[in-house]
Design an enzyme around this catalytic site. Sequence first.
Site, mmCIF file in Angstrom:
data_model
loop_
_atom_site.group_PDB
_atom_site.id
_atom_site.type_symbol
_atom_site.label_atom_id
_atom_site.label_comp_id
_atom_site.label_asym_id
_atom_site.label_seq_id
_atom_site.Cartn_x
_atom_site.Cartn_y
_atom_site.Cartn_z
ATOM 1 C CD GLU A 175 -3.131 -1.049 2.099
ATOM 2 O OE1 GLU A 175 -3.047 -0.270 3.059
ATOM 3 O OE2 GLU A 175 -4.122 -1.788 1.912
ATOM 4 C CD GLU A 294 -3.844 -5.924 2.949
ATOM 5 O OE1 GLU A 294 -4.711 -5.246 3.541
ATOM 6 O OE2 GLU A 294 -2.627 -5.693 2.999
HETATM 7 O O1 AHR Z 1 -5.058 -6.117 6.808
HETATM 8 C C1 AHR Z 1 -4.970 -5.008 7.653
HETATM 9 C C2 AHR Z 1 -4.286 -3.820 6.984
HETATM 10 O O2 AHR Z 1 -5.076 -3.351 5.940
HETATM 11 C C3 AHR Z 1 -2.966 -4.094 6.302
HETATM 12 O O3 AHR Z 1 -1.891 -4.024 7.170
HETATM 13 C C4 AHR Z 1 -2.873 -3.000 5.298
HETATM 14 O O4 AHR Z 1 -2.132 -3.366 4.172
HETATM 15 C C5 AHR Z 1 -4.313 -2.672 4.980
HETATM 16 O O5 AHR Z 1 -4.563 -1.321 5.051
#
Ligand code: AHR
Length: 502
Positions: A175, A294
Site C-alpha cells: 500500500e 487483501e
Molecule cells: O489487513 C490489515 C491492513 O489493511 C494491512 O496491514 C494494510 O495493508 C491494509 O490497510
Amino acid sequence: MTANKAKMILEKDFKVGEIDNRIYGSFIEHLGRAVYGGVFEPNHPEADENGFRKDVINLVRELQVPLVRYPGGNFVSGYNWEDGVGPVESRPRRLDLAWRTTETNEVGTNEFMKWAKLVGADVNMAVNLGTRGIDAARNLVEYCNHPGGSYYSDLRASHGVKEPYNIKTWCLGNEMDGPWQIGHKTAAEYGRIAQEAAKVMKWVDPSIELVACGSSHRNMPTFADWEATVLDHTYDHVDYISLHQYYGNQSNDVANYLALSLEMDDFISSVISIADYVKAKKRSKKKINLSFDEWNVWYHSNENDKLIEPWSIAPHQLEDIYNFEDALLVGCMLITMLKHADRLKIACLAQLVNVIAPIMTEDNGPAWKQTIFYPYMHTSVYGRGVSLNPIVSSPKYDSKDFTDVPYLESTAVYNEEKEQLTIFAVNRHLEEGLLLECDIRNFEDYQVVEHIVLENDDIKAENSAEKQKVEPHTNGNAEWKDGIITAVLPKLSWNVIRLEKR
Ligand code: AHR
C-alpha cells in the site's frame, strides 16, 4: 414454492479459465494477535514443540489454504527482516509504528516458514519498500532462496536451515500509495524503487514472481493513475499488480451491503483495463495478471481499536466478530473473483487468524470458526479446476448505490480430473427463496451429491467460542431431472450444489 425464479446454463466448454489455487490464499501480518496468541502461543495446552497452536493448525488445514502472505501489511514497511532471524534471545524488541505496538521478534522468517509448511501452504513474502529498499530486498531473496555458498544463504544455513525455501511469490512492499504507510511514495517514486528492487531480486533468483502495489482501495484519489504509472515503470519486471478492498455495513442497509461485490467486480475489470492499456502503450506481448492480496469485511472492530494502549504487545486488535450477512458478502466476493479467474491469479483473504479473520482464538482457550469461515472453506475445497462461464438470468433489484443487482449471484467450477461440478450461489433476496433452474447440458451422468446451505433467520447472528449459531447444513433440496438441476435457494443464503459423475 417461490415466485422468484432464476435460470442458469452450464457448458463444459464455456470457460473463464483455469483457476490458480493461489486465489484461495490468505494473510498473516505481525499485527494484534495474528502471530502471537494466534499462530504462536508456547504456553497454550495445544502448543507443539515449536510453540505453534495445533488447534489453529488443524483449522487452517481444514480451509486448505494454499498460500499465506507474510509478514505484512502496513507492518512490513517498517520491518527489518534481519531482526527476526538467528538466536531468539538476541533479537531486538522494536516499536512497530504502523500499529503502535511492540514487536518482540520471537517469530520471524524461519519460524513462519516452518509453520507454513505444517499447514501445507506456500508463502507470499513481502519486502519492505517503506524504510528499506533494494538492498534489504535482494538480501532477503538470497537468504530464502539461494542454495548456499554466499553470505546470506550461509547465514540461513547457520540458523539451522540448510535447504533453500524457494519462495515463489513476492510482494514489492505494501500500500505504498497510502499516506498512512511508513515511507509513503508518489506513484513515480514507488514505480522506480519497485522496478529496481524487482530487477535485482530476479537477478538473485530468476524463478520468482513479483507483485507490484496497486491502489489501497478503489476510492483512493490516485486510483487508476497510480496503476498506470507504476506499471509504466515496472511492466517488464513484475508479474502481477495488487488490489486491496475491505467493505462494511456501517449504514445497516443489507440490500446495499450485499451488492458491494458488484463494485468489486468493477474494480477488477478496471485494473485489467489499466494493465492492458499499459501493455498496448508498450506494444508488449506480456500480460500482467492480478493479485487481490487483501480483501474482506472490516469495520466491526474500528471503535474498540481506538482504545488500545500504545506499545502493547499483541493486543486484541482488528478483532472483527463477523455475522451472517458478512458471510453472505464474503461468498459474493469469492464468486466475483472466480468470475475473473482468467486474470486474477492470486487472492489473499485478509487475514487468517484473530485479525479480521475466519479463525479466532481465546488466549489459553479454544479456537473457533467465524461465520466467514464457511464460504471461504467451501470455495477453497470444492472450487478447484476450471471456472465456468455460466449464462445466468435472474430477477433484479435496485439499492441505494446500485441498480440492477441480481438476486442470484452464482458461478460454477468444473474439476475435470475428479469429474466434479460445483455450483456456488448466493440468494440476495431479503424475504423470498429463489427457484434456481440450472441446465447442465453436456454434463451427462452427473448427479447431485450434496446441497450445502448456510442460512439463518437472524442476519446479525454471530459465532463465538461457546456457540456456532451460523453453521452450514446439507439439507438443501437440489435435484437433477433430465439434465436440469432445480433447487430452492432460501432467502439470504449461501449455497454449494455439488455434483459428481455417476
Ligand atoms: O489487513 C490489515 C491492513 O489493511 C494491512 O496491514 C494494510 O495493508 C491494509 O490497510
